[in-house]
Design a protein around this motif. Structure first.
Motif, short mmCIF file in Angstrom:
data_model
loop_
_atom_site.label_atom_id
_atom_site.label_comp_id
_atom_site.label_asym_id
_atom_site.label_seq_id
_atom_site.Cartn_x
_atom_site.Cartn_y
_atom_site.Cartn_z
N TRP A 166 25.19 17.21 28.09
CA TRP A 166 26.15 16.62 29.01
C TRP A 166 25.44 15.51 29.78
N CYS B 75 24.92 13.55 33.51
CA CYS B 75 25.07 13.64 34.95
C CYS B 75 25.18 12.22 35.51
N THR C 59 29.54 15.52 37.22
CA THR C 59 29.63 15.64 35.76
C THR C 59 30.41 14.45 35.22
N LEU D 112 28.80 18.21 41.71
CA LEU D 112 27.86 19.31 41.57
C LEU D 112 27.09 19.56 42.86
N ARG E 270 21.66 22.01 36.21
CA ARG E 270 22.21 23.01 35.27
C ARG E 270 22.75 24.22 36.02
N ARG F 221 26.00 23.29 37.69
CA ARG F 221 27.08 23.15 36.71
C ARG F 221 27.60 24.52 36.28
#
Length: 1281
Positions: A109, A111, A125, A131, A185, A188
């Motif tokens: 993914w 950021c 995201t 986040l 992480r 998320r």
């Protein structure tokens, strides 16, 4: 530029970013006022202005011409600012690599990091989900930059790790990459869980960062974090002397330092060095997006990052709770490049961390040497310039001609400069190299260079043009760093570009001239590939140019590659010339009636695209793109997609197989081309098998041509090894066999095997005559190759007959389904039961009744059935009984009756388990099981059926009836048992039959020996799962009393559902009986024994009596009262004739007196008016006295109804009633005829009943005289009538 793709600048983007520009009346390029950042993977673009932003993600789409292209489409748009007055000042996109082992190398993914004028740094995201937010300094964020990990390319280079740096006007914050990525992480994952569960988010681990206060510089506008560096000893002593003076001490080892470069004013460029360990990392208070009440699946940054439903007091409280801002560690400038009038605007660090490009307000681009801290080059006339870097690895083709071929792979560095004032993009070779490229672009573009990467993905330089919506990437060949404008290579590259332009208009003479002028071999090869890949070039043009080039290089001794390409052109021309030649009409009789029947049932081809048709023309470039010249000079066919492989095979061989192309000329051309005969054989067999339907239409001609082609290919060099021992297996012929074994096209595979068998035999004879003096018969006896062919042909014949049967379409209304495809390989992999399994699936598709299958297997077809099957064969609407018999004859062991019935039983129960509403499937499964003659197989399959499919639903039905206390309704049955009430009734009946089969087979296994299962000799190589029969023989024996116990319960449940009785079935058993239910039938359980509790026996008796009553009511038929006798009852359902005997049998097992049941049955039958059936049962009653008393009351009720309650009372009946004895008259008046279900019974039947009463009652019985009076009254009534 290449890799051009469009961006979908939709109305959302224009509205979000240009709304304010329209309202304020500003004019000019709106993109220049935006903050734009692009992911280094080019899959995410962020465009922000003031407090709004748009995220665009990569998507594939098809343009108007049908070509797939990559686009960037709007994936999120909204407002990022949360505090009043703050605006977006900087942003970057950081792709995070996947931590999974199966990752393809693409980012997991991305950021999006956004800096604001308020000092906040927020992380999102790619869908705009916030986040975390961080306030590390209370000044506006100037720049965000990232450095990612890169493996050192040379020994001695310091390894660099990930880092995010944030520049403020007087401070620099660096966040450790590992700490940042772990926190991202965690955030998320927590946000995803909170969005799903609606709970608060757990705080992630705090960030580890360092904060430096940059001193001794007036203004700072941009920076670069070079990374950790270690000085050499000389530089260490020099710096110590400058900083500490003459008496400075020098440490034994040089310290590791982080180098930071800043640009701005006073000085123009500053160099800062932070010694590792001089400042301890700080731990931040992470401000995470937390919402106590989630109203959406995802957090939306546009809706505020602290939730939706908070009131003003909560919002004010949150705003007051700002995290603590740590003070900065002072960091003094080491040195700088002073220039009082010059102010730097931006700095761009090279990928190798050695050089940096700096722009200033004087329109200059300055190249810095970071190690020495000096300026080494300057460009003038580049006002508002934008910079980027490209590091290009050396190409493999260049390595072959390079003097440094043995050294490590080299890399070339280029500086990309975009001058918006002039609208030009320039490429400069480093460090003192020339300008190697210049492109005219728009004046309002943005040069996007990330300067970091996802590990293993090179960073790209992209140019974004808002006018056309195009995003272009810059691609630079490595050789441009090695040569100037006057070199031969540069000239060749120019000629290559010119050739590309000429190919658009197909100017043959000029293209030939340009191709011959190119000197460099690698570029010449690239030019030829471009020519051969051109879609518009005619074959004549390709041939002329290729032949000219071939002749030129042949004189120079460099014709290896071009020579092979010339042969490929010759192949293509040969087929185009010989397409319309007449076909050869010699016949070869190789097929029989089975093939005709097979062809009759072969499915018709489905709808397909024209370009996918095997008969579609093959373009030259498509043909040439599948040819590759190897280093050894051979021509290799590249196998890509299945469609392209089929097209190539059709192009090469279908004309020959149809007789439209001269076989020998084609074979000679193929041999001259140097293509591997093994690849040609694969193409030939692929065409033969794929076009089976056309082959069977002209089987004799195509078989003959196939034989000619096969002989020609086997005679090629490299096909059959010269040293082949005839007593071993030839790899060449084994390839043919392997193809036939794997093919599902049974007819074409069999014909190919016939041809190959004959060709191999001829080849073996020729080899034997050449190498030995033995006779052919002696040699043939030990030929392993021919033995393999005999087995293969026999197997293919079996498969053809079996496949023909499987292709027979089922009749209308049958279960249906797709016809199974079989081959030798699938049958062998299916194990010893694979063949029987295929036939059992066919039986299910055709809904073939068990008895009908038994008749076919016993070959008891009468003439009428044969005529009917012949008619059906003509209509092709159902199966052929004789075809099934033929299959069974070819597989006498694999399709023995017991094995086939066993597999059919299992197939039907499997299908029933998929759809329990189809009760007929389970009934037929039980019927197939009854036809199995071996009790051992019967026992094993019954036990497997019970434990695998039956017991779970059976127990559910029992517990449901126990819960509701009666036969459950349809809704409850579907909820607990998974089927409707009618299906449950049928299911329980099958359970009774299955358990009875289980008991009977368990009793019979000791009398006969277990059968020995075998397979046919040619099918001995089967490897796979064991057959159902083999599994059945491996099952353990069952415990007979436990099976009988379950059969008793199944009978009770079946009766309950059939007659809709009220009962709790499990309550009819004691604790031992209940505990024994639903246990494994192979285990020994503690069973009920001895006399049962009288109260329990009473409940059982009451249930059985209601069961008999229900059966009597079900069989009530007015015609049964006629004197013609009792009509026959059906064999199944509630009217079945075996219910009374079952009830009596259950009574003996449940310790209920059977005579009570018989007397009750007699009374119920008389009550229903079924006198004839009652007289039959009366003969078995033992206690006639009690029965006589019961029937006397029933007779009185009948007579009372006739005399007192009938609406058609006569004068004679009234007179008779007056003449009756007072005792009898009083007794009749006391009777209640309403208890009779059939009160209106003929007097003749009542008279017969009274006569039976006189017979069974003894004379000393208390009611004997009353019976005599009744007889007189009935006779008097009969006389009156």
């Amino acid at each position: 530029t290449d890799n051009e793709f469009k961006i979908s600048f939709l109305l959302t983007l224009l509205f979000a970013l240009q709304a304010e520009e329209e309202t304020t009346g500003k004019s000019g390029p709106w993109l220049q006022d935006c903050v734009v950042s692009l992911s280094p993977c080019s899959d995410l673009l962020v465009v922000a202005r003031e407090h709004k932003a748009v995220f665009l993600s990569a998507k594939w789409r098809t343009d108007d011409s049908g070509r797939e292209e990559m686009t960037l489409a709007v994936s999120w748009t909204g407002t990022l600012s949360t505090e009043e007055g703050e605006c977006v000042s900087s942003s970057i996109c950081i792709p995070l690599a996947s931590q999974k082992r199966s990752s393809t190398g693409r980012p997991d993914w991305t950021c999006v990091v956004v800096g604001f004028t308020s000092g906040h740094v927020r992380f999102y995201t790619e869908n705009g989900v916030l986040l975390l937010a961080q306030l590390l300094h209370e000044d506006p964020v100037l720049r965000l930059k990232c450095r990612t990990y890169e493996i050192p390319r040379h020994p001695g280079v310091t390894e660099q790790h990930e880092e995010l740096s944030i520049l403020y006007p007087a401070a620099l914050v660096t966040i450790d990459g590992f700490s940042l990525f772990q926190s991202l992480r965690a955030c998320r994952n927590q946000v995803a869980r909170a969005a799903a569960a609606g709970s608060d988010v757990i705080q992630p681990p705090p960030l580890a960062y360092k904060k430096w206060g940059l001193q001794d510089m007036d203004t700072i506008v941009d920076h670069s974090s070079v990374g950790v560096m270690t000085l050499c000893v000389f530089d260490q002593m020099k710096n110590a002397s400058i900083l500490g003076g003459f008496n400075a001490s020098v440490k034994g080892s040089p310290p590791a330092m982080s180098q930071y470069i800043t640009v701005g004013g006073g000085p123009y460029t500053g160099f800062y060095y932070a010694v590792e360990g001089s400042s301890q990392p700080l731990l931040s208070h992470v401000a995470l997006a937390v919402a106590s009440k989630l109203t959406s699946a995802l957090f939306s940054a546009a809706s505020g990052w602290l939730g939706w439903n908070k009131n003003k007091h909560e919002e004010e409280a949150v705003q007051k709770q700002k995290p603590k801002v740590e003070p900065a560690t002072p960091l003094g400038i080491r040195f700088g490049l002073p220039d009082s009038r010059r102010h730097g605007e931006s700095i761009c660090l090279s990928p190798c961390n050695i050089l940096a490009g700096v722009t200033d307000d004087f329109g200059r681009v300055t190249l810095l040497d970071l190690a020495r801290g000096i300026t080494i080059r300057m460009w003038k006339g580049y006002r508002d310039a934008q910079l980027g870097w490209l590091q290009v690895p050396e190409e493999r083709g260049d390595r072959e001609f390079s003097p440094s071929a043995s050294l490590p792979r080299r890399h070339a560095l280029f500086l990309v400069i975009y001058a918006p004032r002039r609208g030009i993009l320039e490429i400069w070779a480093m460090q003192q190299g020339p300008r190697v490229g210049a492109f005219t672009v728009g004046k309002h573009c943005r040069l996007l260079y990330a300067g970091y990467r996802l590990m293993g993905v090179n960073s790209q330089v992209c140019l974004l043009d808002p006018i056309t919506g195009a995003l272009r990437t810059v691609n630079i060949p490595f050789h441009l760093a090695l040569s100037d404008k006057k070199s031969e290579r540069a000239k060749d590259m120019h000629l290559l570009k010119r050739l590309t332009t000429l190919l658009r208009n197909i100017l043959e003479s000029e293209a030939k001239s340009v191709l011959l002028d190119i000197k460099h071999p690698a570029i010449k090869k690239q030019a030829l590939e471009s020519l051969l890949a051109n879609k518009n070039a005619p074959v004549s043009c390709l041939t002329n140019i290729t032949c000219t080039l071939y002749d030129t290089l042949k004189q120079q001794g460099k014709y290896q590659f071009i020579g092979k390409r010339g042969h490929t052109i010759e192949i293509f021309l040969t087929y185009n010339i010989t397409t319309y030649l007449l076909c050869i009409k010699d016949d070869l009789s190789r097929v029989g009636p089975t093939l005709q029947r097979y062809a009759q049932f072969t499915p018709r081809p489905s709808v397909s695209f024209v370009q996918d048709s095997p008969d579609s023309p093959l373009p030259p470039q498509a043909f040439l793109s599948q040819m590759e010249c190897t280093e050894s000079g051979e021509l290799k066919v590249i196998r890509r997609s299945e469609t392209e492989w089929n097209q190539l095979g059709n192009f090469l061989f279908w004309g020959c197989l149809c007789g439209k192309s001269p076989l020998h000329k084609v074979c000679d051309t193929l041999q001259q081309a140097g293509i591997s005969p093994q690849q040609l054989l694969s193409l030939l067999l692929n065409v033969w098998l794929q076009r089976e339907k056309e082959v069977l239409q002209k089987s004799e001609e195509t078989v003959r041509n196939l034989h000619t082609l096969l002989i020609a290919l086997s005679n090629m060099k490299g096909a059959v090894e010269e040293s082949w021992d005839p007593q071993s297996v030839s790899p060449w012929w084994q390839q043919v066999r392997s193809t036939c074994i794997q093919s599902h096209n049974a007819a074409a595979a069999l014909l190919a095997a016939f041809v190959a068998h004959r060709a191999a035999k001829a080849s073996l004879i020729l080899s034997a005559l050449k190498t030995a003096f033995t006779t052919w018969s002696e040699w043939e006896a030990v030929s392993l190759e021919l033995e393999q062919w005999v087995v293969c042909v026999r197997q293919l014949e079996d498969v053809l007959v079996l496949q023909t049967l499987l292709l027979v379409p089922p009749p209308q209304g049958a279960a249906g389904g797709a016809a199974a495809q079989c081959s030798i390989k699938t049958l062998l992999e299916g194990g010893t039961g694979g063949i029987a399994d295929s036939v059992s699936k066919w039986v299910f598709r055709h809904s073939l009744a068990p008895e009908r299958l038994k008749e076919i297997l016993q070959k008891r077809e009468d003439k009428e059935a044969e005529q009917k099957s012949h008619l059906i064969q003509t209509l092709s609407t159902t199966f052929f009984p004789e075809l099934l018999v033929a299959v069974c004859q070819r597989f006498p062991h694999s399709l023995s009756p017991d094995l086939l019935f066993a597999h059919c039983c299992w197939e039907y129960v499997v299908q029933w388990n998929k759809d329990p509403e189809e009760g007929q499937y389970l009934c037929w499964a039980v019927e197939h099981l009854k036809l199995v003659s071996s009790p051992h197989i019967q026992l094993g399959i019954s036990a497997m059926m019970w434990s695998t499919f039956i017991v779970k639903r059976f127990s559910a039905a029992a517990f449901l009836m126990e819960k509701v206390g009666k036969a459950p309704k349809d809704r409850l049955c579907r909820r607990d048992v998974g089927m409707g009430d009618k299906a449950v009734t049928s299911f329980l009946g099958c359970c009774v039959q299955l358990l009875q089969i289980l008991m009977e087979s368990d009793s019979a296994v000791e009398e006969v020996s277990a059968p020995e299962l075998s397979v046919e000799e040619v099918w001995c190589g089967a490897e796979g799962p064991a057959s159902i029969a083999e599994l059945a023989l491996e099952q353990r024996g069952v415990h007979y009393p436990l099976v009988q116990h379950h059969c008793l319960l199944a009978s009770l449940l079946h009766a309950t559902m059939t007659f809709s009785l009220k009962v709790k079935p499990l309550s009819l058993f004691d604790s031992k009986g209940k505990n024994a239910f639903f246990r494994d039938l192979t285990t020994i359980q503690l069973m009920p024994s001895g006399d049962m509790d009288p109260g329990l026996v009473s409940l059982r008796q009451e249930f059985l009596l209601r069961m008999l009553t229900g059966w009597v009511q079900a069989i009530d038929d007015p015609s049964s009262s006629s004197s013609a006798g009792c009509p026959p009852l059906p064999s199944s359902g509630p009217k079945a004739d075996w219910w009374p005997s079952l009830c009596l049998e259950l009574g003996s097992l449940l310790q209920v007196n059977p005579d009570i049941l018989r007397r009750h049955l007699v009374c119920e039958l008389y009550n229903q008016g079924l006198d004839l059936r009652a007289e039959e049962v009366m003969l078995e009653v033992e206690d006639k006295d009690v029965l006589g008393s019961q029937l006397l009351v029933l007779t009185g009720q009948r007579l009372s109804y006739s005399l007192l309650h009938s609406q058609s009372q006569t004068q004679a009946a009234m007179e008779l009633l007056a003449r009756l004895p007072p005792t009898l008259c009083t007794w009749l008046k006391a009777m209640d005829p309403s208890e009779l279900r059939c009160p209106l019974v003929p007097l003749s039947q009542t008279s017969r009943l009274v006569s039976r009463l006189i017979e069974i009652l003894p004379e000393n019985h208390a009611q004997y005289s009353l019976a005599l009076h009744l007889l007189e009254a009935v006779e008097a009534l009969t006389t009156e009538d």
